[in-house]
Structure formats: structure tokens, C-alpha cells
Design a protein around this motif. Structure first.
Motif, mmCIF file in Angstrom:
data_model
loop_
_atom_site.group_PDB
_atom_site.id
_atom_site.type_symbol
_atom_site.label_atom_id
_atom_site.label_comp_id
_atom_site.label_asym_id
_atom_site.label_seq_id
_atom_site.Cartn_x
_atom_site.Cartn_y
_atom_site.Cartn_z
ATOM 1 N N MET A 87 -31.230 108.279 122.601
ATOM 2 C CA MET A 87 -31.938 108.961 123.683
ATOM 3 C C MET A 87 -30.927 109.859 124.381
ATOM 4 S SD MET A 87 -33.836 107.395 127.101
ATOM 5 C CE MET A 87 -35.149 106.610 126.161
ATOM 6 N N HIS A 88 -31.092 111.170 124.238
ATOM 7 C CA HIS A 88 -30.163 112.127 124.835
ATOM 8 C C HIS A 88 -30.690 112.528 126.214
ATOM 9 C CE1 HIS A 88 -27.785 112.763 121.162
ATOM 10 N NE2 HIS A 88 -28.934 112.739 120.499
ATOM 11 N N ARG A 89 -29.987 112.119 127.258
ATOM 12 C CA ARG A 89 -30.349 112.517 128.619
ATOM 13 C C ARG A 89 -29.532 113.732 129.015
ATOM 14 N NH1 ARG A 89 -31.692 108.541 132.658
ATOM 15 N NH2 ARG A 89 -29.537 108.634 133.379
ATOM 16 N N ARG A 90 -30.081 114.582 129.848
ATOM 17 C CA ARG A 90 -29.485 115.890 130.107
ATOM 18 C C ARG A 90 -28.344 115.867 131.107
ATOM 19 N NH1 ARG A 90 -34.744 119.990 130.385
ATOM 20 N NH2 ARG A 90 -35.466 119.606 128.230
ATOM 21 N N GLU A 91 -28.209 114.768 131.850
ATOM 22 C CA GLU A 91 -27.137 114.723 132.846
ATOM 23 C C GLU A 91 -26.762 113.274 133.122
ATOM 24 O OE1 GLU A 91 -28.551 116.395 136.456
ATOM 25 O OE2 GLU A 91 -30.331 115.135 136.542
ATOM 26 N N LYS A 92 -25.621 113.094 133.763
ATOM 27 C CA LYS A 92 -25.189 111.764 134.177
ATOM 28 C C LYS A 92 -25.980 111.379 135.417
ATOM 29 C CE LYS A 92 -20.978 109.052 134.889
ATOM 30 N NZ LYS A 92 -21.419 108.267 136.037
ATOM 31 N N ASN A 93 -26.854 110.403 135.277
ATOM 32 C CA ASN A 93 -27.785 110.086 136.345
ATOM 33 C C ASN A 93 -27.762 108.613 136.715
ATOM 34 O OD1 ASN A 93 -29.686 110.853 138.222
ATOM 35 N ND2 ASN A 93 -31.414 110.542 136.854
ATOM 36 N N GLY A 94 -26.702 107.922 136.364
ATOM 37 C CA GLY A 94 -26.552 106.538 136.775
ATOM 38 C C GLY A 94 -26.996 105.529 135.731
ATOM 39 N N LEU A 95 -26.301 104.405 135.713
ATOM 40 C CA LEU A 95 -26.599 103.352 134.749
ATOM 41 C C LEU A 95 -28.025 102.834 134.910
ATOM 42 C CD1 LEU A 95 -25.337 101.409 132.578
ATOM 43 C CD2 LEU A 95 -24.927 99.831 134.475
ATOM 44 N N GLY A 96 -28.451 102.646 136.152
ATOM 45 C CA GLY A 96 -29.782 102.116 136.401
ATOM 46 C C GLY A 96 -30.875 102.984 135.833
ATOM 47 N N ARG A 97 -30.775 104.297 136.040
ATOM 48 C CA ARG A 97 -31.811 105.205 135.526
ATOM 49 C C ARG A 97 -31.795 105.248 134.000
ATOM 50 N NH1 ARG A 97 -34.697 104.134 138.966
ATOM 51 N NH2 ARG A 97 -36.160 105.304 137.686
ATOM 52 N N ALA A 98 -30.607 105.120 133.416
ATOM 53 C CA ALA A 98 -30.526 105.104 131.946
ATOM 54 C C ALA A 98 -31.286 103.905 131.395
ATOM 55 C CB ALA A 98 -29.062 105.060 131.506
ATOM 56 N N TYR A 99 -31.074 102.733 131.992
ATOM 57 C CA TYR A 99 -31.775 101.548 131.525
ATOM 58 C C TYR A 99 -33.276 101.655 131.758
ATOM 59 C CZ TYR A 99 -27.908 98.521 130.159
ATOM 60 O OH TYR A 99 -26.835 97.955 129.492
#
Length: 251
Positions: A66-78
Motif C-alpha cells: 500500500m503506497h501512501r503519498r506522505e508520512k502521516n503517522g503510524l496510527g493512520r498507516a495501520y
């Protein structure tokens, strides 16, 4: 997207600048539990972690990125990974760090415990129960983590020894029942939020001892802002529990 025809377990591994570690940890997971699927959630790592992860996925149908566009925090990634995963026919969902601190051989024990007859909702890979161990982790970090867990345990009035643990297996039905919009922590406090949500819902939570290993390469993501977030949220929790001792915790 991988459709799990014969994969009861999905292992979620969030990454940011883990190019030196990601290949090794994914290969160890695939070797330990060959029928598990792996979802790597990369926050647009500038060191090329996402590119390496995609190469692994291109070569193995059990691996997805899953490629996310920016560093947005561990919580949001999970949360992003959970929201996708609960729509799929898995039975269990594991999470572990990409830096090698969580061993694939311990994941086997967590997964075995998750499949037990009592059907726990959450299996925590715990650093602070009998038979747990540390390998190469500095004593100063151990003490900081222990004190942090003691503070959270006192504030939450819980029996869980490793409230902050990031090495876990969830039963999919339980995970699907959560309202992720109510879990707002961005950093490492996310793990505490998830534990508190389980306690509030009277989830069946068990702990399994692990050996926690010092990362082999790269830099720790623990920062002053993450520490302050945890301190502030835990203090607020303790005050709320003191003022309203019969109230339920975050769910």
C-alpha cells in the motif's frame, strides 16, 4: 489486491525509511508462516523502501504494497490497512515492525495462540511477562519503556503488562467491529489506544512472551513529539478515570 483463497492470516508491516530492513523481515515472515499474506504500508519513504517492497510484491503473490503519498503517522498507516483488510476474508490480522525488533519465529507463537479454542480477540507479543527477553536493547530504553507501561497501566487500571506493544494478532471479526474514527493517535500511542479500545469492549486479550531485538539498521522513529503525545494522553486518561471511576475507556 490479493484475494486470500487459502490465507487465513494477513501480516501488516508499516514502513518509513526501512530500505535496509524490509527485505529481510518480509522473507523471514514468509518463511515462518508460508501461507500468510503480507501487506507492506509505505509512507512514501525517500530512501526507496517502497520501491524495494514493490519488487518483493511483483515476485510473490502473497505480498502486497500500500503506497501512501506522505508520512502521516503510524496510527493512520495501520487504520488505512485495517479498513482495507476487514473487507477481505481473512480470519486473523497481525501487525509487526519492519526494523527486525519483532522476530518472525515469535509471530508463529502469537498466531498459534490466536487459533486456540478460547478464541482471543487480541494476542499481544509482550516484553513484560515471564519468559520474555531483550536482545541488544539498551538498559536505558528498557527502563523508559517499563516506566511508560507502568504509568499507563496505573492510569488505565489494567492488568495488561505491555499496553504499548506493537507486535499483535487480532481476530478479524473483532477488528471489524471497531470504530476506527474514534482512535485518533498518530504516533506510537496508537498501540495504547487500541489496547484501551479492547478493554472498553471487554475483548479477550492475552499476552505471549517474545524476545525483543534491538534494530539492526536505520534509525528509531521515536521522537520527542511522540513521547509528549503519549505522556499527555496518558495523563488525561488518568485524570478522567480519577474523576469518573465508573466511566468506560476509549472505544
Amino acid at each position: 489486491m490479493v484475494t486470500p483463497a487459502h490465507s487465513p492470516l494477513r501480516v501488516i508491516i508499516p514502513t518509513y525509511n526501512e530500505a535496509r530492513n524490509i527485505r529481510s523481515i518480509v522473507m523471514r515472515v514468509r518463511g515462518a508462516i508460508p501461507n500468510a499474506d503480507v501487506l507492506i504500508v509505505d509512507d512514501d519513504s525517500p530512501d526507496g523502501t517502497g520501491r524495494i517492497a514493490q519488487g518483493l510484491a511483483d515476485a510473490d503473490p502473497h505480498i502486497e504494497v500500500m503506497h501512501r503519498r506522505e508520512k502521516n503517522g503510524l496510527g493512520r498507516a495501520y487504520v488505512d490497512a485495517y479498513r482495507e483488510t476487514v473487507k477481505l476474508p481473512y480470519r486473523w490480522v497481525a501487525q509487526m515492525d519492519a526494523d527486525g525488533s519483532h522476530r518472525a519465529e515469535d509471530l508463529i507463537h502469537l498466531f498459534e495462540r490466536a487459533q486456540a479454542d478460547d478464541q482471543p480477540d487480541i494476542v499481544i507479543g509482550s516484553r513484560y511477562v515471564p519468559h520474555a527477553a531483550f536482545q541488544g536493547w539498551p538498559l536505558s530504553r528498557q527502563m523508559l519503556s517499563r516506566l511508560g507501561n507502568m504509568y499507563i497501566r496505573a492510569a488505565a487500571r489494567t492488568h495488561i503488562h505491555d499496553v504499548t506493544a506493537g507486535f499483535r494478532v487480532y481476530r478479524l471479526e473483532y477488528l471489524a467491529s471497531l470504530d476506527f474514527s474514534r482512535i485518533d493517535a498518530q504516533g506510537y500511542y496508537f498501540q495504547t489506544d487500541m489496547t484501551l479500545a479492547g478493554l472498553a469492549r471487554h475483548a479477550r486479550i492475552v499476552e505471549v512472551p517474545i524476545t525483543f531485538v534491538q534494530r539492526q539498521a536505520g534509525e528509531s522513529k521515536l521522537s520527542r513529539s511522540i513521547f509528549l503525545e503519549s505522556l499527555a494522553k496518558t495523563t488525561r486518561l488518568g485524570v478522567q478515570r480519577w474523576l469518573h471511576p465508573g466511566s468506560r475507556m476509549s472505544s
